[in-house]
Scaffold this active site. Structure first.
Site, PDB file in Angstrom:
ATOM      1  N   HIS A 116      63.220 -54.323 -32.089  1.00 25.39           N
ATOM      2  CA  HIS A 116      62.335 -53.908 -32.548  1.00 25.39           C
ATOM      3  C   HIS A 116      60.895 -54.476 -31.783  1.00 25.39           C
ATOM      4  O   HIS A 116      60.962 -55.753 -31.677  1.00 25.39           O
ATOM      5  CB  HIS A 116      61.853 -54.013 -34.185  1.00 25.39           C
ATOM      6  CG  HIS A 116      60.762 -53.175 -34.708  1.00 25.39           C
ATOM      7  ND1 HIS A 116      59.540 -53.294 -34.374  1.00 25.39           N
ATOM      8  CD2 HIS A 116      61.085 -52.074 -35.538  1.00 25.39           C
ATOM      9  CE1 HIS A 116      59.028 -52.201 -35.233  1.00 25.39           C
ATOM     10  NE2 HIS A 116      59.796 -51.738 -35.747  1.00 25.39           N
ATOM     11  N   TYR A 162      65.148 -64.869 -46.992  1.00 25.12           N
ATOM     12  CA  TYR A 162      66.205 -64.716 -46.064  1.00 25.12           C
ATOM     13  C   TYR A 162      67.141 -65.845 -46.232  1.00 25.12           C
ATOM     14  O   TYR A 162      68.362 -65.429 -46.361  1.00 25.12           O
ATOM     15  CB  TYR A 162      65.414 -64.473 -44.672  1.00 25.12           C
ATOM     16  CG  TYR A 162      66.484 -63.947 -43.674  1.00 25.12           C
ATOM     17  CD1 TYR A 162      67.075 -62.616 -43.792  1.00 25.12           C
ATOM     18  CD2 TYR A 162      67.097 -64.902 -42.501  1.00 25.12           C
ATOM     19  CE1 TYR A 162      67.758 -62.311 -42.728  1.00 25.12           C
ATOM     20  CE2 TYR A 162      67.848 -64.367 -41.661  1.00 25.12           C
ATOM     21  CZ  TYR A 162      68.352 -63.121 -41.707  1.00 25.12           C
ATOM     22  OH  TYR A 162      69.202 -62.868 -40.848  1.00 25.12           O
ATOM     23  N   TYR A 180      84.233 -63.535 -54.764  1.00 23.73           N
ATOM     24  CA  TYR A 180      85.108 -62.280 -54.620  1.00 23.73           C
ATOM     25  C   TYR A 180      86.427 -62.554 -54.347  1.00 23.73           C
ATOM     26  O   TYR A 180      87.450 -62.001 -54.635  1.00 23.73           O
ATOM     27  CB  TYR A 180      84.255 -61.326 -53.926  1.00 23.73           C
ATOM     28  CG  TYR A 180      83.439 -60.174 -54.968  1.00 23.73           C
ATOM     29  CD1 TYR A 180      84.062 -58.990 -55.468  1.00 23.73           C
ATOM     30  CD2 TYR A 180      82.329 -60.597 -55.583  1.00 23.73           C
ATOM     31  CE1 TYR A 180      83.510 -58.147 -56.274  1.00 23.73           C
ATOM     32  CE2 TYR A 180      81.625 -59.885 -56.328  1.00 23.73           C
ATOM     33  CZ  TYR A 180      81.870 -58.678 -56.719  1.00 23.73           C
ATOM     34  OH  TYR A 180      81.316 -57.916 -57.611  1.00 23.73           O
ATOM     35  N   THR A 188      63.703 -51.287 -41.382  1.00 27.57           N
ATOM     36  CA  THR A 188      63.351 -51.773 -39.775  1.00 27.57           C
ATOM     37  C   THR A 188      64.504 -51.225 -38.958  1.00 27.57           C
ATOM     38  O   THR A 188      64.195 -51.003 -37.834  1.00 27.57           O
ATOM     39  CB  THR A 188      63.780 -53.303 -39.858  1.00 27.57           C
ATOM     40  OG1 THR A 188      65.074 -53.311 -40.292  1.00 27.57           O
ATOM     41  CG2 THR A 188      62.690 -54.033 -40.454  1.00 27.57           C
ATOM     42  N   GLY A 189      65.561 -50.193 -39.406  1.00 24.58           N
ATOM     43  CA  GLY A 189      66.138 -49.401 -38.723  1.00 24.58           C
ATOM     44  C   GLY A 189      65.590 -48.294 -38.164  1.00 24.58           C
ATOM     45  O   GLY A 189      64.461 -48.064 -38.776  1.00 24.58           O
ATOM     46  N   GLY A 227      69.826 -50.079 -37.383  1.00 26.74           N
ATOM     47  CA  GLY A 227      69.418 -51.310 -37.054  1.00 26.74           C
ATOM     48  C   GLY A 227      69.714 -51.578 -35.325  1.00 26.74           C
ATOM     49  O   GLY A 227      70.417 -51.110 -34.684  1.00 26.74           O
ATOM     50  N   PHE A 228      69.010 -52.802 -34.983  1.00 25.21           N
ATOM     51  CA  PHE A 228      69.314 -53.289 -33.605  1.00 25.21           C
ATOM     52  C   PHE A 228      70.713 -53.466 -33.382  1.00 25.21           C
ATOM     53  O   PHE A 228      71.509 -52.952 -32.761  1.00 25.21           O
ATOM     54  CB  PHE A 228      68.576 -54.433 -33.489  1.00 25.21           C
ATOM     55  CG  PHE A 228      68.966 -55.321 -32.288  1.00 25.21           C
ATOM     56  CD1 PHE A 228      69.295 -55.062 -30.969  1.00 25.21           C
ATOM     57  CD2 PHE A 228      68.737 -56.858 -32.536  1.00 25.21           C
ATOM     58  CE1 PHE A 228      69.619 -55.589 -30.190  1.00 25.21           C
ATOM     59  CE2 PHE A 228      69.541 -57.743 -31.433  1.00 25.21           C
ATOM     60  CZ  PHE A 228      69.809 -57.235 -30.189  1.00 25.21           C
TER      61      PHE A 228
END
Length: 317
Positions: A183, A147, A161, A39-40, A14-15
């Site tokens: 992109h 998101y 965790y 998207t990558g 990706g970016f």
């Protein structure tokens, strides 16, 4: 004796991921880059493929991965509204199942793991600038919540965790970042304005363009991520990484028009739902814990980014 670290970067094509892979290789690490190429793009890391210390693997983080590494940077997730709203269920899965799978891998390997979280965890903030202690003002059922809430849940998993399994975690909250390899159709404001200016299209401002953003050049961000990963185990974050210099969207549009020499006119469109009015990081923690702050001014970063998009558009002509 210095031993070479083997580092996994999810979303590495990706970016931001591709710039991070580059920097990690420059530091003498072995890098395993995984990406499902939603998207990558392979072209973002094509120049690294011949490097014997670099490995590229097509993989979706919503499925478990069994590899041997020393550190994990979890960047996998579409990060622009156009892409994360295209398949919102998959976006939430990428954030939540992806976090569970990578945390499980880190636990098995006793590896350090860094989560690329986001300023979107603050939603449309009522506190300004945003500090890490602010819990946010997020719509849990809106079109952006796949998101926002996915990233919030990932942070929850990271800290559970850490508490339950003593996992060595780092959480970075990334604010607006820009630079080469964005992109061209991702709907983000910097790439939108540059592409519109270079093609002579009208530049779209939502509302009056008086909403604010803080823009950090990608090289500065990557430096912050690496410094956070290198901190002692007691430093978990979350740590804001972004540029505290705040600009209105109108100011950005005018600067892009000036730097491209474009004849594009500014046009107004209605504001999208849940679009944050203000976005500015308080980076006191990053300064204190990482000795980090952005160094490249917006104007210089835009010149580099415009050069990239100009080249990209020239290839398409």
């Amino acid at each position: 004796m210095h031993t070479t670290r083997r580092v996994l970067v999810t979303g590495g094509a990706g970016f931001v991921g591709s710039h991070l892979c580059e920097r990690l290789l420059e530091r003498g690490n072995e890098v395993l880059c995984i990406d499902n190429f939603f998207t990558g793009a392979r072209s973002n890391v094509a120049h690294l493929v011949g490097n014997p210390s670099f490995e590229l693997l097509r993989h979706d983080v919503t499925f478990p991965l069994y590899v041997e590494v020393d550190e994990i940077y979890n960047l996998a997730c579409p990060a622009s509204p156009v892409h994360y709203q295209f398949d919102p269920v998959q976006t939430t899965k990428t954030s939540v199942h992806g976090a569970i799978n990578m945390l499980g891998l880190a636990r098995r390997l006793k590896a350090r793991i860094l989560q690329a979280s986001t300023s979107e965890v603050y939603g449309d903030p009522v506190v300004h600038p945003q500090t890490e202690e602010y819990w946010g003002h997020v719509n849990p059922i809106g079109p952006r919540s796949c998101y926002d809430e996915g990233k919030r849940c990932a942070e929850t998993l990271f800290f559970d965790y850490h508490r339950q399994h003593a996992l060595r975690i780092k959480v970075a909250r990334i604010f607006n970042t820009f630079g080469p390899r964005m992109h061209p159709n991702d709907g983000r404001v910097v790439s939108n304005f540059i592409v519109q200016a270079l093609t002579g299209e009208p530049i779209t401002l939502y509302g009056e363009g008086d909403q604010t953003r803080s823009f950090c050049y990608v090289d500065d961000l990557v430096e912050g991520l690496i410094r956070l990963m290198d901190t002692p185990d007691a430093v978990t974050g979350p740590v804001n990484l972004g540029n505290p210099n705040e600009f209105t969207i109108r100011q950005l549009a005018e600067l892009v028009v000036e730097l491209t020499g474009s004849a594009s006119q500014l046009v107004h469109r209605p504001l999208p739902q849940d679009d944050p009015r203000q976005r500015q990081p308080d980076i006191s923690k990053a300064k204190a814990l990482l000795d980090w702050e952005p160094t490249l001014p917006l104007r210089e970063g835009l010149i580099k980014t415009i050069g990239y998009f100009d080249g990209l558009l020239s290839e398409q002509r």
